[in-house]
Each structure stands twice: as structure tokens, then as C-alpha cells.
Scaffold this motif. Structure first.
Motif, short mmCIF file in Angstrom:
data_model
loop_
_atom_site.label_atom_id
_atom_site.label_comp_id
_atom_site.label_asym_id
_atom_site.label_seq_id
_atom_site.Cartn_x
_atom_site.Cartn_y
_atom_site.Cartn_z
N ALA A 401 -68.07 20.00 6.52
CA ALA A 401 -67.25 20.01 7.73
C ALA A 401 -66.44 18.73 7.82
O ALA A 401 -66.89 17.66 7.36
CB ALA A 401 -68.13 20.15 8.97
N ILE A 402 -65.24 18.81 8.37
CA ILE A 402 -64.40 17.62 8.54
C ILE A 402 -63.91 17.55 9.98
O ILE A 402 -64.06 18.51 10.76
CB ILE A 402 -63.20 17.63 7.57
CG1 ILE A 402 -62.28 18.83 7.84
CG2 ILE A 402 -63.67 17.62 6.12
CD1 ILE A 402 -60.98 18.81 7.04
N ASP A 403 -63.33 16.41 10.35
CA ASP A 403 -62.77 16.23 11.68
C ASP A 403 -61.39 16.87 11.79
O ASP A 403 -60.73 17.14 10.77
CB ASP A 403 -62.65 14.73 12.01
CG ASP A 403 -64.00 14.10 12.28
OD1 ASP A 403 -64.84 14.76 12.93
OD2 ASP A 403 -64.22 12.96 11.84
N GLU A 408 -54.18 14.26 21.62
CA GLU A 408 -53.76 12.88 21.84
C GLU A 408 -53.43 12.20 20.50
O GLU A 408 -52.42 11.50 20.37
CB GLU A 408 -54.86 12.10 22.56
CG GLU A 408 -54.53 10.63 22.78
CD GLU A 408 -55.71 9.84 23.31
OE1 GLU A 408 -55.48 8.86 24.03
OE2 GLU A 408 -56.87 10.20 23.00
N GLN A 409 -54.29 12.41 19.51
CA GLN A 409 -54.05 11.80 18.21
C GLN A 409 -52.81 12.36 17.53
O GLN A 409 -52.04 11.63 16.89
CB GLN A 409 -55.28 12.02 17.32
CG GLN A 409 -56.49 11.20 17.74
CD GLN A 409 -57.75 11.61 17.00
OE1 GLN A 409 -57.92 12.78 16.65
NE2 GLN A 409 -58.64 10.65 16.79
N GLN A 410 -52.59 13.67 17.67
CA GLN A 410 -51.38 14.28 17.11
C GLN A 410 -50.13 13.71 17.75
O GLN A 410 -49.14 13.42 17.08
CB GLN A 410 -51.44 15.80 17.27
CG GLN A 410 -52.46 16.47 16.36
CD GLN A 410 -52.57 17.95 16.63
OE1 GLN A 410 -52.41 18.40 17.78
NE2 GLN A 410 -52.86 18.72 15.60
N ARG A 411 -50.15 13.55 19.10
CA ARG A 411 -48.99 12.98 19.81
C ARG A 411 -48.73 11.56 19.34
O ARG A 411 -47.59 11.16 19.13
CB ARG A 411 -49.23 12.99 21.33
CG ARG A 411 -49.03 14.35 21.99
CD ARG A 411 -48.90 14.20 23.50
NE ARG A 411 -50.04 13.52 24.08
CZ ARG A 411 -51.15 14.13 24.50
NH1 ARG A 411 -51.28 15.44 24.36
NH2 ARG A 411 -52.14 13.43 25.03
N TYR A 412 -49.82 10.78 19.16
CA TYR A 412 -49.68 9.39 18.73
C TYR A 412 -49.01 9.29 17.37
O TYR A 412 -48.14 8.45 17.15
CB TYR A 412 -51.05 8.73 18.70
CG TYR A 412 -51.03 7.27 18.30
CD1 TYR A 412 -50.78 6.27 19.23
CD2 TYR A 412 -51.25 6.91 16.97
CE1 TYR A 412 -50.75 4.94 18.85
CE2 TYR A 412 -51.22 5.59 16.56
CZ TYR A 412 -50.98 4.59 17.52
OH TYR A 412 -50.93 3.28 17.15
N TRP A 416 -42.89 7.42 18.56
CA TRP A 416 -42.44 6.11 18.14
C TRP A 416 -42.53 5.09 19.26
O TRP A 416 -42.31 3.89 19.07
CB TRP A 416 -40.98 6.18 17.66
CG TRP A 416 -40.02 6.80 18.66
CD1 TRP A 416 -39.68 8.10 18.76
CD2 TRP A 416 -39.31 6.12 19.69
NE1 TRP A 416 -38.80 8.31 19.80
CE2 TRP A 416 -38.56 7.09 20.39
CE3 TRP A 416 -39.24 4.78 20.11
CZ2 TRP A 416 -37.74 6.78 21.48
CZ3 TRP A 416 -38.43 4.48 21.19
CH2 TRP A 416 -37.69 5.46 21.86
N GLN A 417 -42.89 5.57 20.48
CA GLN A 417 -42.93 4.66 21.62
C GLN A 417 -44.11 3.70 21.59
O GLN A 417 -44.01 2.57 22.06
CB GLN A 417 -42.98 5.45 22.94
CG GLN A 417 -41.70 6.23 23.23
CD GLN A 417 -41.77 7.65 22.68
OE1 GLN A 417 -42.64 7.95 21.88
NE2 GLN A 417 -40.83 8.50 23.09
N GLU A 418 -45.23 4.15 21.00
CA GLU A 418 -46.43 3.32 20.98
C GLU A 418 -46.25 2.17 20.00
O GLU A 418 -45.78 2.35 18.89
CB GLU A 418 -47.65 4.15 20.56
CG GLU A 418 -47.97 5.29 21.50
CD GLU A 418 -48.69 4.84 22.75
OE1 GLU A 418 -49.09 3.66 22.81
OE2 GLU A 418 -48.85 5.67 23.66
N GLY A 419 -46.65 0.94 20.42
CA GLY A 419 -46.56 -0.21 19.54
C GLY A 419 -47.84 -1.01 19.56
O GLY A 419 -48.90 -0.50 19.95
N THR A 420 -47.76 -2.25 19.14
CA THR A 420 -48.97 -3.07 19.12
C THR A 420 -49.33 -3.53 20.52
O THR A 420 -48.49 -3.59 21.41
CB THR A 420 -48.75 -4.31 18.23
OG1 THR A 420 -47.61 -5.03 18.71
CG2 THR A 420 -48.55 -3.91 16.79
#
Length: 420
Positions: A401-403, A408-412, A416-420
Motif C-alpha cells: 500500500a502507498i500514500d 490540500e497537498q495537490q493544491r500546494y 505558485w502563491q505559497e513561498g518560504t
């Protein structure tokens, strides 16, 4: 109804059936595809010519294509790779026309390809592009009826890309070898294990402590090099690609030109897809008793003409082993006549790895049958979603089985808006 065929003997069929069924146990992905094909018949009435190594694993692919509705004919893609009992079983028990005999001469080999083409295929399936070559050179009258094909090997894909670049390719081809679930597994794990198996079966030599030269560090070369090292050999890699050579160095192997390696090697294996990788000057430099094998598709990688011209006599000393007595007194040993050692001296790849390769072949044939009207006369890679699905099915069959990504992870990952 008599099934058209040219095989060694129908009497061998019972043993072939037993071995085909044994291989099927290790091919769960192809089994799932076959079950769907039996219901949906995606290749119903389509004439197919498959030029493949006639082994137990190939038999399970052939049965899958038959159950998809294909009108299939099979011939060998190498004169020494046919398992005669498997050919007999396909004809006698599964009703599939086969034209292949182990050890056939060059004339018979090409006659068999022509016989497999006689029903006028609409789809071709190749392992080395010999059917494509025959169609384009000798049977151009059949080309208008061919809508697409698939190709299994690195060597074949190279030939087909060259044809496409020259504008010579007569129909679209899916490059099965480019699928991750093919070359990362079949080439590395399959070729790695089966090549070592062929060398050991042919010679019964101890690999531990031997200088083992691997010519070519593609996925096949990587597999052979890692398994030879695992058996205790001192592995030397020869390469022409600086990136691959650098990888081999950083993987812990010695890297040098063949001119130097030829003086040190005890066992040589070629896996490049090119010609004369072991050439006259290398043969002249080899140690007495050196063993040579090829695991590339064609028997062109070792210069056999030069080997013969340097020799005053040759004899078969074991099954699949020829001793060449050179004029200077040295003896060199050639395995499997310089042909694919994993098939000439052993049984080829394990069924578990061919499960994925032949799943790609089956789904590639379905894809090109459905999409050929939208395709150009060039080489295509198998669709990424097909590749991914085969990997998922294989993991499922292995109980792994895998994850999965959350929304939320797909959107991330796609923003391109998310940064450090």
C-alpha cells in the motif's frame, strides 16, 4: 480446424502447458488485464503479427491478446530464444499460430517472419523491429493495411526513431521500452538477473573474485553490474556517454576504455545495442581463457568475424559455450553464439518482471488500436496514466500500500502563491 504453424513438435505441448501455467502465477497484472479483455474484446477481429521471444511469459501475453479478440500470429525475434514446448502448447492447446523453432537458421528465421505476416496484419508487435524492417523492405504491399504497432526493446526503439527521423516509418509505433514500468524493471532487474543466470548456467564458473567487464551502463548494464558485484565479482564498466560513466564511477565501479578493460577482464558482457563493442584489437589483448557474452538484442556487439579470423579452430565444449583456439595459442570462450545470453543459455527474464513489460504491450496495443486515426507516422511513448496504472496494479498484487496526496497537498503542488 488446423492451426497454421511451423514448430519443432506438437508432442512437446503438455510440458509447454505446465510451464505456461507456472509462469502465469507470477503475472497477476497481465491476468487482471486478460480478465477485462475477455469481457470487453478491445481487439476484436484485429489481425496482429507478434515477433517476440517465444517463452512462457510471451505465451501468457499471446493468450491475453487472443482473449481480447485478436487474430494473432506469433514468430520468434531471435533464432535461439524459442522454447519449443511453449510454441507447441500455443498451437495445440491455445489455438494460436506460431512460426518458430529453437536453433533455426537465418533463412528459416526470416521465412517464419514472412509466414507470420501472411494474414495481412493491422497491428504489429515487435522485439527488435524485425517485423517492421521486413514490412518496409520486402512486404510494402502490406503496409497500407497496418494501422500501428508496438516495440519492446531499446535497440528496436533506436531503429524506429531513426526511421521516423528519415521519414521512412510507414505507421505509428508505441515505444513500450520507454515506459517506466518497463525499462526501470525489465531492463534493470530482469536483464540483471537473467544475464547472470545465463552465464552461470552456460559455464558454471565462480563469479566471486573475477574481473567482470560490463560494456554499457544503461539500465541493462546497471542491472548486470550490480548483480555481478553482489556475486563477489570485481566489476569494470566501459562507456562512451560521460554522464553514464560518471554515474558508474559514483556507484562504486571502475570505469575505463575497453582497450584497457580487455587486458584485465575474465568475463565480458556487452549491453549497448551497437556493433563491434568488442573488436579485433580487444580480442587480441584478452587473457587466455576469457569468456565473452552478449546481452544486447543483436549478435553484432562482439566482432564475430574478427574472432573467427584470429582462430585456427573452434569447438563446442559445453552447451552454449564455444572455444576459439587462437593462432597465438590463447583460448577465448563465446557464450550463446554471441546472441542474447539470457535466452540462448537460460530462460530469459523472470515472469514477475515480464508481467509489467507485457502489461505495457497489451495496453499499448489497445491504445494504438483505439487512437491510430489521430496519430502520425512516428514513435510515441506509452501514455503516462497507463504506466502509472500498471505500477498500481503491480503494487496491489504484491500486497503493498502507498500514500495518496490530500486535496490540500495537490493544491500546494500546483500553486505558485505559497513561498518560504
Amino acid at each position: 480446424m488446423t492451426v497454421p504453424s511451423d514448430i519443432a513438435s506438437l508432442a512437446l505441448a503438455p510440458e509447454g502447458v505446465r510451464r505456461i501455467e507456472w509462469a502465469a502465477r507470477e503475472m497477476p497484472v497481465l491476468k487482471l488485464i486478460r480478465e477485462r479483455f475477455q469481457r470487453e474484446k478491445p481487439l476484436q477481429g484485429i489481425r496482429m503479427t507478434a515477433c517476440l521471444h517465444v517463452t512462457t511469459e510471451t505465451a501468457n501475453l499471446a493468450i491475453t491478446l487472443r482473449d481480447a479478440g485478436a487474430d494473432l500470429r506469433v514468430c520468434a525475434s531471435n533464432p535461439l530464444s524459442t522454447q519449443d514446448d511453449v510454441a507447441a502448447a500455443l498451437v495445440n492447446d491455445y489455438g494460436i499460430p506460431v512460426f518458430a523453432i529453437c536453433g533455426e537458421d537465418n533463412e528459416t528465421y526470416y521465412r517464419h517472419i514472412h509466414q507470420a505476416l501472411e494474414h495481412g496484419p493491422q497491428l504489429t508487435m515487435d522485439d527488435g523491429a524485425d517485423v517492421v524492417a521486413v514490412l518496409h523492405k520486402d512486404r510494402r504491399d502490406l503496409l497500407p493495411g497496418v494501422v500501428g504497432g508496438t516495440e519492446e526493446t531499446t535497440t528496436g526503439v533506436i531503429r524506429l526513431r531513426a526511421m521516423a527521423a528519415d521519414g521512412a516509418l510507414g505507421y505509428p509505433i508505441v515505444a513500450i521500452n520507454e515506459a517506466d514500468t518497463k525499462h526501470l524493471f525489465d531492463n534493470r532487474y530482469g536483464t540483471g538477473q537473467s544475464t547472470i543466470d545465463g552465464i552461470i548456467r552456460a559455464t558454471n564458473v565462480l563469479l566471486a573474485g573475477k574481473n567482470f567487464v560490463v560494456a554499457g551502463y544503461g539500465w541493462c548494464g546497471r542491472g548486470v553490474a550490480s548483480r555481478a558485484r553482489g556475486m563477489g565479482a570485481q566489476v569494470i564498466v566501459t562507456e562512451v556517454d560521460p554522464v553514464k560513466a560518471l554515474e558508474a564511477v559514483m556507484d562504486g565501479f571502475r570505469v575505463m576504455p575497453m582497450a584497457e578493460a580487455s587486458k584485465e577482464g575474465d568475463i565480458f558482457v556487452t549491453l549497448t545495442g551497437d556493433c563491434n563493442v568488442i573488436d579485433r584489437q580487444h580480442l587480441e589483448a584478452m587473457k587466455d581463457g576469457a569468456i565473452m557474452a552478449n546481452s544486447g538484442h543483436f549478435d553484432s556487439e562482439i566482432n564475430l568475424k574478427a574472432l573467427s579470423s584470429l582462430s585456427e579452430a573452434k569447438k563446442r565444449v559445453r552447451d552454449s559455450v564455444e572455444e576459439f583456439h587462437l593462432q597465438d595459442g590463447r583460448k577465448l570462450y563465446l557464450l550463446g553464439e554471441g546472441r542474447l545470453v539470457n535466452l540462448a543459455a537460460a530462460e530469459g527474464h523472470p515472469a514477475a518482471v515480464m508481467d509489467m513489460s507485457f502489461a505495457n504491450q497489451a495496453l499499448g496495443a489497445e491504445w494504438i488500436a483505439l487512437n491510430h486515426t489521430k496519430l502520425e507516422k512516428t514513435v510515441y511513448e506509452i501514455p503516462h496514466d497507463v504506466d502509472q496504472e500498471i505500477a498500481r496494479l503491480k503494487l496491489h498484487a504484491m500486497g503493498v500500500a502507498i500514500d495518496y496526496l490530500t486535496e490540500e497537498q495537490q493544491r500546494y503542488l500546483t500553486s505558485w502563491q505559497e513561498g518560504t
